[in-house]
Design an enzyme around this catalytic site. Structure first.
Site, PDB file in Angstrom:
ATOM      1  N   LYS A 120       0.864  -1.184   0.000  1.00  0.00           N
ATOM      2  CA  LYS A 120       0.000   0.000   0.000  1.00  0.00           C
ATOM      3  C   LYS A 120       0.897   1.228   0.000  1.00  0.00           C
ATOM      4  O   LYS A 120       1.546   1.557   0.988  1.00  0.00           O
ATOM      5  CB  LYS A 120      -0.903   0.004   1.229  1.00  0.00           C
ATOM      6  CG  LYS A 120      -1.924   1.126   1.185  1.00  0.00           C
ATOM      7  CD  LYS A 120      -2.923   0.992   2.325  1.00  0.00           C
ATOM      8  CE  LYS A 120      -4.071   1.967   2.201  1.00  0.00           C
ATOM      9  NZ  LYS A 120      -3.667   3.359   2.179  1.00  0.00           N
ATOM     10  N   CYS A 431      31.348  18.478  24.610  1.00  0.00           N
ATOM     11  CA  CYS A 431      31.831  18.749  25.955  1.00  0.00           C
ATOM     12  C   CYS A 431      33.350  18.744  25.897  1.00  0.00           C
ATOM     13  O   CYS A 431      33.950  17.857  25.295  1.00  0.00           O
ATOM     14  CB  CYS A 431      31.332  17.664  26.891  1.00  0.00           C
ATOM     15  SG  CYS A 431      32.269  17.577  28.411  1.00  0.00           S
TER      16      CYS A 431
HETATM   17  S1  IVH Z   1      -6.886  -0.180  -4.183  1.00  0.00           S
HETATM   18  C1  IVH Z   1     -11.116   0.107  -5.159  1.00  0.00           C
HETATM   19  N1  IVH Z   1      -4.305  -0.627  -3.958  1.00  0.00           N
HETATM   20  O1  IVH Z   1      -4.962   3.738  -0.518  1.00  0.00           O
HETATM   21  C2  IVH Z   1      -9.837   0.024  -4.443  1.00  0.00           C
HETATM   22  N2  IVH Z   1      -5.183   1.401  -3.108  1.00  0.00           N
HETATM   23  O2  IVH Z   1      -6.778   3.863   1.717  1.00  0.00           O
HETATM   24  C3  IVH Z   1      -9.124   1.291  -4.446  1.00  0.00           C
HETATM   25  N3  IVH Z   1      -3.500   2.892  -2.159  1.00  0.00           N
HETATM   26  O3  IVH Z   1      -7.386   5.642  -2.191  1.00  0.00           O
HETATM   27  C4  IVH Z   1      -7.812   1.273  -3.830  1.00  0.00           C
HETATM   28  N4  IVH Z   1      -1.748   1.626  -2.571  1.00  0.00           N
HETATM   29  O4  IVH Z   1      -4.935   5.913  -2.906  1.00  0.00           O
HETATM   30  C5  IVH Z   1      -5.313   0.220  -3.702  1.00  0.00           C
HETATM   31  N5  IVH Z   1      -2.022  -1.104  -3.866  1.00  0.00           N
HETATM   32  C6  IVH Z   1      -3.044  -0.276  -3.622  1.00  0.00           C
HETATM   33  C7  IVH Z   1      -2.857   0.972  -2.990  1.00  0.00           C
HETATM   34  C8  IVH Z   1      -3.955   1.777  -2.753  1.00  0.00           C
HETATM   35  C9  IVH Z   1      -2.172   2.768  -2.067  1.00  0.00           C
HETATM   36  C10 IVH Z   1      -4.254   4.063  -1.672  1.00  0.00           C
HETATM   37  C11 IVH Z   1      -5.284   4.581  -2.653  1.00  0.00           C
HETATM   38  C12 IVH Z   1      -6.579   4.531  -1.927  1.00  0.00           C
HETATM   39  C13 IVH Z   1      -6.147   4.491  -0.494  1.00  0.00           C
HETATM   40  C14 IVH Z   1      -7.179   3.841   0.392  1.00  0.00           C
END
Ligand code: IVH
Length: 754
Positions: A120, A431
């Site tokens: 993520k 020091c």
């Molecule tokens: S999927 C329909 N995959 O996290 C699913 N999101 O907390 C949409 N994000 O708005 C998101 N890495 O900006 C997805 N590998 C990843 C991600 C990811 C970062 C962010 C994205 C989303 C937010 C949600």
């Protein structure tokens, strides 16, 4: 035979080559050609396009420099809402996630569920729209229903293709993913901001968001942004594959960057294994992530289970422990490290960050404290990444009632009360009580016993640590009061080794002034400077009596300027002479802390200084020693002025540490017999080379590292190699061990010829 390409073909080939290198560089941080070669390709393309302007297309890599600034971003409605993700914070919540899926889809425990697992990314969501393979729109998430049209900025991000490569892409393809700033680029950007005196970004996420939402695309073009796709919006042809993982692979074939960490895993066990794996490699990644995301891989199943208004039911973000949290600064204290570095530390209201409870965070040094302007009571952002020590990133909410003064460096060490010195232009304050300071005791004694200092054989690091921990030794002089019984009681010591150490201690009492000075561990006094001082001043008393006026110069032109400046404003507008801020009132770069000490030494207060003539303010130092400037003068004088340092020196001399007056034999006869002689030493000799070196230097010789025509003697021990060969070739006299002894003996004899 080589086919000649048309201009169009040449341009096309160059464009795809440059696009390829952009991807290697900006997406994978793995450039395959040197920057200069890349620049050459780009220039070649620019030249061709300049000659054939009709062939310039909006998707050429030359068109990524950034359009003219906008007044505001337009709002664009998303063709399909941009959803968010549900979070899980522990294994139970992950198990609940799969339970819900099985219940809703009526899947038995026996049926395995495949998930696409991915990091993520910690950036911001972006929707890219490609029509007939060309990038036509880039939009931020906004409220999920509509966002900002940031197309001109997106076009400057080199990781994002302006046109898709390969084939088979649908007429309309919306790709969703995360814009982020790799850590390296973030560090460089903040470094540039610091150098320009501008505000820095708190973290890569804020930097990415700030950069993407710049109204001037030419600024965005200079920001190191990157992008990984993770999903889809509108697709004109419906699905592009049956599984999420295959869809991602197709994007990759069309040159859209996807994370290299994508993996299909099976069941919750597979998810947990992946989570733990990514958590372990988290700090080695080139960008910040805040967890991992799992998506049901089978798109038909995704569709069956559907979404709630805010987030899909088929995906979950399993979050890592946060690496940043906010908390309150209770106080700011100063810690003294084992080498004397004085570090400001924030005492915090305990906060859980990076997987542990943190109650102290480093502020690194006074420059950082000033830059961040952290004060007690403030709410701050604290970061703990991996095994790195927790640090205060920035002040989030300054709470300044009654705390309007910035934090200052203390003048004295909190451990030993010695003076704290911060050499001009250096970030680290230290020091000055190395010999004496409890925080530095172990290091000071290790240094004192080291080979180039008093060379106490058998007193290794482990032994010093035991001696200090058991409080048998507080300063180096205590070493000479140790008894055989005390030593034999220590770990890994027996009667024999205890006796050996006592013998070595006894032997170390005869030393040279240079070694003794070096052994004191005075800041800034290395082996060479210690020997230079010993040679120039000849005895310890003279060195201990050094005053600023002996070493620090105020030129007559500087004196005249200072005199004039002092009298340009009334007496009462000046600070007292000993006020640390006295000098800041004058914009004279040369007027350092050390010059102020000199003025104090000479005039003792402001009235006397104001009464003086310019010519009385100027001075010519008594000594001019290579390498002694204002910084070293400060360190020397400060060290010897402190009573506790003088006491340790007296204790050492009482214990019997002494140095035969090396120069006296020579000076009695009025000469340094080896003055002007250049000598090189090579090979293995029966005594340490340093010892021979100082013997010869005491007699006036200069010891150098390489043989030349100017070399007077080469002293060659066992296994002498190329230097011996060179000396023989140049006809330089070569002395072996006995020749050396003869040279030393002869030099100590009063001259018979004169
Ligand atoms: S999927 C329909 N995959 O996290 C699913 N999101 O907390 C949409 N994000 O708005 C998101 N890495 O900006 C997805 N590998 C990843 C991600 C990811 C970062 C962010 C994205 C989303 C937010 C949600």
């Amino acid at each position: 035979m080589k086919k000649t390409l048309t201009v169009e073909q040449k341009i096309e080939a160059l464009r795809s080559e440059i696009d390829h290198h952009n991807r290697q560089y900006y997406v994978y941080d793995d450039p395959v050609i040197p920057d200069a070669e890349y620049d050459r390709l780009l220039r070649e393309l620019q030249d061709l396009e300049a000659q054939h302007p009709g062939l310039i297309t909006p998707d050429s890599p030359t068109q990524r420099v950034g359009d003219k600034p906008l007044d505001a971003f337009d709002t664009v409605a998303h063709s399909l809402p941009m959803l968010s993700l549900d979070n899980a914070f522990d294994e139970q919540e992950m198990a609940d996630f799969e339970r819900r899926i099985r219940d809703r889809l009526n899947l038995s425990e026996a049926e395995p569920i495949h998930y696409l697992a991915e990091p993520k990314l910690d950036g911001l969501a972006l929707n890219l729209r490609y029509e007939k393979g060309r990038l036509t729109l880039g939009a931020t998430r906004g409220d999920g229903t509509s966002g900002e049209n940031v197309t001109s900025n997106v076009r400057t991000i080199k990781a994002i293709p302006l046109k898709l490569s390969g084939e088979g892409w649908p007429d309309v393809l919306e790709v969703r993913g995360e814009v982020f700033m790799p850590r390296k680029g973030f560090d460089r950007l903040n470094q540039q901001a610091r150098e320009a005196g501008e505000k820095t970004f708190v973290n890569p996420r804020n930097a990415a968001a700030g950069s993407l939402r710049q109204l001037d695309p030419r600024l965005t073009a200079k920001r190191p942004l990157s992008f990984f796709a993770y999903g889809f919006g509108q697709i004109s042809s419906g699905r592009i594959a049956a599984r999420q993982s295959d869809c991602m692979n197709r994007l990759f074939q069309w040159d859209i960057p996807i994370s290299p960490q994508l993996e299909v895993v099976v069941g919750i066990e597979g998810c947990l294994e992946y989570y733990n794996h990514i958590l372990r490699v988290r700090d080695d990644l080139l960008y910040d992530i805040d967890g991992v995301v799992f998506k049901i891989d089978d798109l038909a199943l995704q569709e069956r289970i559907g979404s709630v208004s805010r987030a899909p039911r088929w995906a979950i973000a399993y979050k890592f422990p946060a690496q940043e949290e906010t908390t309150r600064v209770e106080s700011i204290e100063f810690q003294v490290g084992r080498t004397g570095a004085v570090t400001p530390v924030a005492r915090l209201q305990p906060v859980f960050v990076g997987g542990v409870t943190v109650s102290n965070a480093t502020l690194h040094n006074m420059d950082e404290v000033a830059r961040k302007d952290v004060r007690p009571g403030d709410t701050v952002m604290v970061r703990r990444a991996g095994d790195v020590i927790p640090e205060v990133v920035s002040v989030v909410d300054p709470n300044r009632e009654g705390r309007s003064r910035p934090v200052e460096l203390p003048t004295h060490c909190p451990v030993c009360n010695s003076q704290i010195l911060r050499p001009e232009g250096e970030a680290v304050a230290r020091c000055s009580g190395g010999l004496f300071c409890g925080a530095q005791r172990k290091e000071a004694i290790k240094h004192f016993a080291s080979r180039k200092a008093l060379d106490i054989e058998g007193l290794g690091d482990k032994l010093v640590e035991q001696l200090v921990e058991q409080e048998l030794v507080k300063d180096p002089a205590d070493l000479y009061a140790l008894s055989k019984e005390q030593l034999a009681d220590l770990e890994r010591m027996a009667d024999k080794s205890a006796q050996n150490l006592l013998d070595a201690l006894e032997k170390s009492k005869i030393t040279t002034l240079g070694r003794f000075l070096y052994a004191l561990g005075i800041m800034g006094i290395g082996e060479t400077m210690a020997n230079t001082l010993a040679r120039s001043l000849g005895n310890l008393e003279a060195i201990m009596a050094l005053r600023f006026a002996d070493m620090v110069e105020i030129k007559s032109s500087q004196a005249a300027k200072l005199h004039q400046a002092l009298h340009a404003v009334p007496r009462k507008q000046h600070l007292p002479l000993d006020d640390p801020d006295f000098a800041t009132n004058f914009d004279f770069k040369w007027l350092t802390r050390t010059h102020m000490h000199l003025l104090m030494e000479k005039f003792s207060d402001l009235d006397n200084l104001m009464a003086a003539e310019a010519k009385d303010i100027a001075n010519i130092p008594r000594l001019s020693i290579d390498g002694v400037g204002t910084v070293l003068a400060d360190q020397l004088v400060t060290f010897f002025r402190q009573e506790h340092n003088r006491e340790v020196i007296a204790k050492l001399q009482q214990a019997g540490v002494h140095w035969p007056d090396a120069s006296s034999a020579a000076s009695e006869s009025g000469e340094r017999p080896l003055e002007g002689k250049t000598i090189v030493i090579t090979g293995t000799l029966s005594r340490p080379r340093d010892e021979i070196k100082s013997d010869l230097e005491a007699l006036g010789a200069k010891i150098t590292g390489s043989v030349s025509k100017k070399t007077d003697y080469l002293i060659a021990g066992e296994a002498a190699g190329s230097k011996l060969a060179k000396a023989e070739k140049l006809g330089v006299p070569v002395l072996d061990e006995s020749g050396l002894q003869a040279l030393l003996d002869a030099s100590h004899q009063p001259s018979t010829e004169g």
